[in-house]
Write a protein that holds these residues in place. Structure first.
Motif, mmCIF file in Angstrom:
data_model
loop_
_atom_site.group_PDB
_atom_site.id
_atom_site.type_symbol
_atom_site.label_atom_id
_atom_site.label_comp_id
_atom_site.label_asym_id
_atom_site.label_seq_id
_atom_site.Cartn_x
_atom_site.Cartn_y
_atom_site.Cartn_z
ATOM 1 N N ALA A 1 0.819 -1.214 0.000
ATOM 2 C CA ALA A 1 0.000 0.000 0.000
ATOM 3 C C ALA A 1 0.852 1.262 0.000
ATOM 4 C CB ALA A 1 -0.945 -0.005 1.200
ATOM 5 N N ALA A 2 2.015 1.203 0.660
ATOM 6 C CA ALA A 2 2.913 2.361 0.726
ATOM 7 C C ALA A 2 3.804 2.469 -0.509
ATOM 8 C CB ALA A 2 3.773 2.276 1.984
ATOM 9 N N GLY A 3 3.751 1.463 -1.391
ATOM 10 C CA GLY A 3 4.574 1.488 -2.588
ATOM 11 C C GLY A 3 6.034 1.136 -2.340
ATOM 12 N N LEU A 4 6.320 0.490 -1.219
ATOM 13 C CA LEU A 4 7.702 0.130 -0.894
ATOM 14 C C LEU A 4 8.158 -1.147 -1.596
ATOM 15 C CD1 LEU A 4 7.580 0.900 2.932
ATOM 16 C CD2 LEU A 4 8.550 2.319 1.105
ATOM 17 N N ILE A 5 7.199 -1.977 -1.965
ATOM 18 C CA ILE A 5 7.492 -3.185 -2.729
ATOM 19 C C ILE A 5 6.465 -3.307 -3.847
ATOM 20 C CG2 ILE A 5 8.677 -4.516 -0.932
ATOM 21 C CD1 ILE A 5 6.045 -5.831 -0.259
ATOM 22 N N ALA A 6 6.852 -4.002 -4.894
ATOM 23 C CA ALA A 6 5.960 -4.162 -6.041
ATOM 24 C C ALA A 6 5.141 -5.439 -5.901
ATOM 25 C CB ALA A 6 6.783 -4.213 -7.326
ATOM 26 N N PRO A 7 3.879 -5.388 -6.305
ATOM 27 C CA PRO A 7 3.065 -6.604 -6.260
ATOM 28 C C PRO A 7 3.504 -7.578 -7.349
ATOM 29 C CG PRO A 7 1.840 -4.833 -7.290
ATOM 30 C CD PRO A 7 3.132 -4.241 -6.817
ATOM 31 N N LEU A 8 3.152 -8.838 -7.156
ATOM 32 C CA LEU A 8 3.392 -9.847 -8.175
ATOM 33 C C LEU A 8 2.177 -9.921 -9.084
ATOM 34 C CD1 LEU A 8 4.927 -12.763 -6.052
ATOM 35 C CD2 LEU A 8 6.126 -11.210 -7.600
ATOM 36 N N SER A 9 2.410 -10.209 -10.340
ATOM 37 C CA SER A 9 1.284 -10.363 -11.252
ATOM 38 C C SER A 9 0.706 -11.765 -11.091
ATOM 39 C CB SER A 9 1.740 -10.143 -12.693
ATOM 40 O OG SER A 9 2.711 -11.099 -13.036
ATOM 41 N N GLY A 10 -0.481 -11.945 -11.584
ATOM 42 C CA GLY A 10 -1.129 -13.245 -11.487
ATOM 43 C C GLY A 10 -1.868 -13.402 -10.177
ATOM 44 N N ARG A 11 -2.245 -14.637 -9.923
ATOM 45 C CA ARG A 11 -3.036 -14.929 -8.737
ATOM 46 C C ARG A 11 -2.440 -16.134 -8.027
ATOM 47 N NH1 ARG A 11 -6.916 -15.041 -5.484
ATOM 48 N NH2 ARG A 11 -8.906 -16.058 -5.527
ATOM 49 N N SER A 12 -2.434 -16.088 -6.728
ATOM 50 C CA SER A 12 -1.957 -17.205 -5.913
ATOM 51 C C SER A 12 -3.044 -18.277 -5.848
ATOM 52 C CB SER A 12 -1.637 -16.702 -4.507
ATOM 53 O OG SER A 12 -1.354 -17.782 -3.663
ATOM 54 N N LEU A 13 -2.632 -19.504 -5.671
ATOM 55 C CA LEU A 13 -3.591 -20.588 -5.465
ATOM 56 C C LEU A 13 -4.163 -20.564 -4.048
ATOM 57 C CD1 LEU A 13 -1.726 -23.526 -7.234
ATOM 58 C CD2 LEU A 13 -3.652 -22.187 -8.099
ATOM 59 N N LEU A 14 -3.492 -19.844 -3.162
ATOM 60 C CA LEU A 14 -3.946 -19.727 -1.777
ATOM 61 C C LEU A 14 -5.046 -18.681 -1.660
ATOM 62 C CD1 LEU A 14 -0.444 -19.886 -0.129
ATOM 63 C CD2 LEU A 14 -2.221 -21.641 -0.022
ATOM 64 N N PRO A 15 -5.859 -18.743 -0.603
ATOM 65 C CA PRO A 15 -6.929 -17.741 -0.426
ATOM 66 C C PRO A 15 -6.374 -16.318 -0.382
ATOM 67 C CG PRO A 15 -7.186 -19.549 1.134
ATOM 68 C CD PRO A 15 -5.863 -19.741 0.462
ATOM 69 N N ARG A 16 -7.139 -15.380 -0.911
ATOM 70 C CA ARG A 16 -6.733 -13.970 -0.885
ATOM 71 C C ARG A 16 -6.795 -13.402 0.521
ATOM 72 N NH1 ARG A 16 -8.863 -10.107 -5.371
ATOM 73 N NH2 ARG A 16 -7.239 -8.941 -4.357
ATOM 74 N N SER A 17 -7.730 -13.883 1.302
ATOM 75 C CA SER A 17 -7.871 -13.407 2.676
ATOM 76 C C SER A 17 -6.661 -13.851 3.486
ATOM 77 C CB SER A 17 -9.144 -13.978 3.299
ATOM 78 O OG SER A 17 -9.124 -13.805 4.700
ATOM 79 N N LEU A 18 -6.004 -12.879 4.099
ATOM 80 C CA LEU A 18 -4.823 -13.174 4.910
ATOM 81 C C LEU A 18 -5.146 -14.146 6.041
ATOM 82 C CD1 LEU A 18 -1.898 -12.695 5.740
ATOM 83 C CD2 LEU A 18 -2.636 -10.596 6.892
ATOM 84 N N VAL A 19 -6.237 -13.941 6.718
ATOM 85 C CA VAL A 19 -6.610 -14.810 7.842
ATOM 86 C C VAL A 19 -6.923 -16.227 7.348
ATOM 87 C CG1 VAL A 19 -8.316 -15.184 9.666
ATOM 88 C CG2 VAL A 19 -7.400 -12.895 9.261
ATOM 89 N N LEU A 20 -7.693 -16.344 6.280
ATOM 90 C CA LEU A 20 -8.004 -17.666 5.749
ATOM 91 C C LEU A 20 -6.746 -18.368 5.234
ATOM 92 C CD1 LEU A 20 -11.357 -17.025 3.843
ATOM 93 C CD2 LEU A 20 -11.015 -18.141 6.065
ATOM 94 N N ARG A 21 -5.880 -17.616 4.575
ATOM 95 C CA ARG A 21 -4.619 -18.178 4.077
ATOM 96 C C ARG A 21 -3.779 -18.712 5.240
ATOM 97 N NH1 ARG A 21 -3.226 -14.266 0.831
ATOM 98 N NH2 ARG A 21 -2.082 -13.025 2.326
ATOM 99 N N ALA A 22 -3.658 -17.911 6.296
ATOM 100 C CA ALA A 22 -2.860 -18.315 7.457
ATOM 101 C C ALA A 22 -3.463 -19.546 8.137
ATOM 102 C CB ALA A 22 -2.741 -17.163 8.449
ATOM 103 N N LEU A 23 -4.769 -19.573 8.304
ATOM 104 C CA LEU A 23 -5.424 -20.719 8.941
ATOM 105 C C LEU A 23 -5.300 -21.983 8.095
ATOM 106 C CD1 LEU A 23 -8.611 -19.025 10.437
ATOM 107 C CD2 LEU A 23 -6.693 -20.035 11.701
ATOM 108 N N LEU A 24 -5.465 -21.855 6.774
ATOM 109 C CA LEU A 24 -5.324 -23.009 5.888
ATOM 110 C C LEU A 24 -3.903 -23.568 5.948
ATOM 111 C CD1 LEU A 24 -6.331 -24.922 3.645
ATOM 112 C CD2 LEU A 24 -5.591 -23.172 1.996
ATOM 113 N N MET A 25 -2.924 -22.695 5.819
ATOM 114 C CA MET A 25 -1.538 -23.148 5.862
ATOM 115 C C MET A 25 -1.190 -23.739 7.224
ATOM 116 S SD MET A 25 0.457 -20.287 3.565
ATOM 117 C CE MET A 25 2.062 -21.081 3.789
#
Length: 160
Positions: free
Chosen positions: A73-97
């Protein structure tokens, strides 16, 4: 702007350090210092791989994921293109992993308990095993979680 490789290395090293210390602290809390530790499933190191796997993975995905989202959000790093196979929701991703890691931890713990039978290890050897496992797990799951976070923010958890 920080390169992807540098960013992943920094976040992973930090996660390894933090989770190594946390692994030791929880080991000290659950296994009395300087007493031999059973490798058995019940009351020994075997079962302890499950909560350790869950907790380390949860924190190794949540904390760097949150920080990555803020840095994106601050522009300090660039996003990756494409989509991850993991859930977009940070909480759901963390719980699944974390759930997957706990299942793997159960298999590892079961193997340790089966191989060790009723054997014991010294307290220091047990501590070394738990620290090494915590560090290795953080080294594996942190980059996976950070890469997924770099694919975008969650629609369920707004960015700042």
């Amino acid at each position: 702007m920080t390169s992807l490789a540098d960013y992943l290395r920094r976040e992973t090293r930090l996660s390894i350090a933090i989770n190594s210390v946390l692994s030791l602290l929880f080991y000290v809390a659950f296994f009395p210092p300087m007493h031999d530790v059973a490798l058995a499933w019940t009351g020994g190191l075997g079962f302890d791989f499950i909560p350790q796997s869950f907790a380390i993975t949860l924190m190794s995905v949540l904390v760097p994921g949150f920080l990555t989202r803020r840095r994106l959000a601050a522009g300090l790093i660039a996003p990756l293109s494409g989509r991850s196979l993991l859930p977009r929701s940070l909480v759901l991703r963390a719980l699944l992993m974390a759930a997957i890691a706990a299942a793997v931890g159960a298999a590892i713990g079961g193997a340790v308990a089966a191989a060790g039978g009723f054997a014991t290890v010294t307290w220091l050897a047990g501590a070394a095993i738990k620290i090494a496992y915590g560090a290795a797990l953080a080294a594996i799951v942190t980059p996976i979680g950070v890469r997924a976070a770099l694919h975008g923010t969650s629609p369920l958890i707004p960015s700042r």
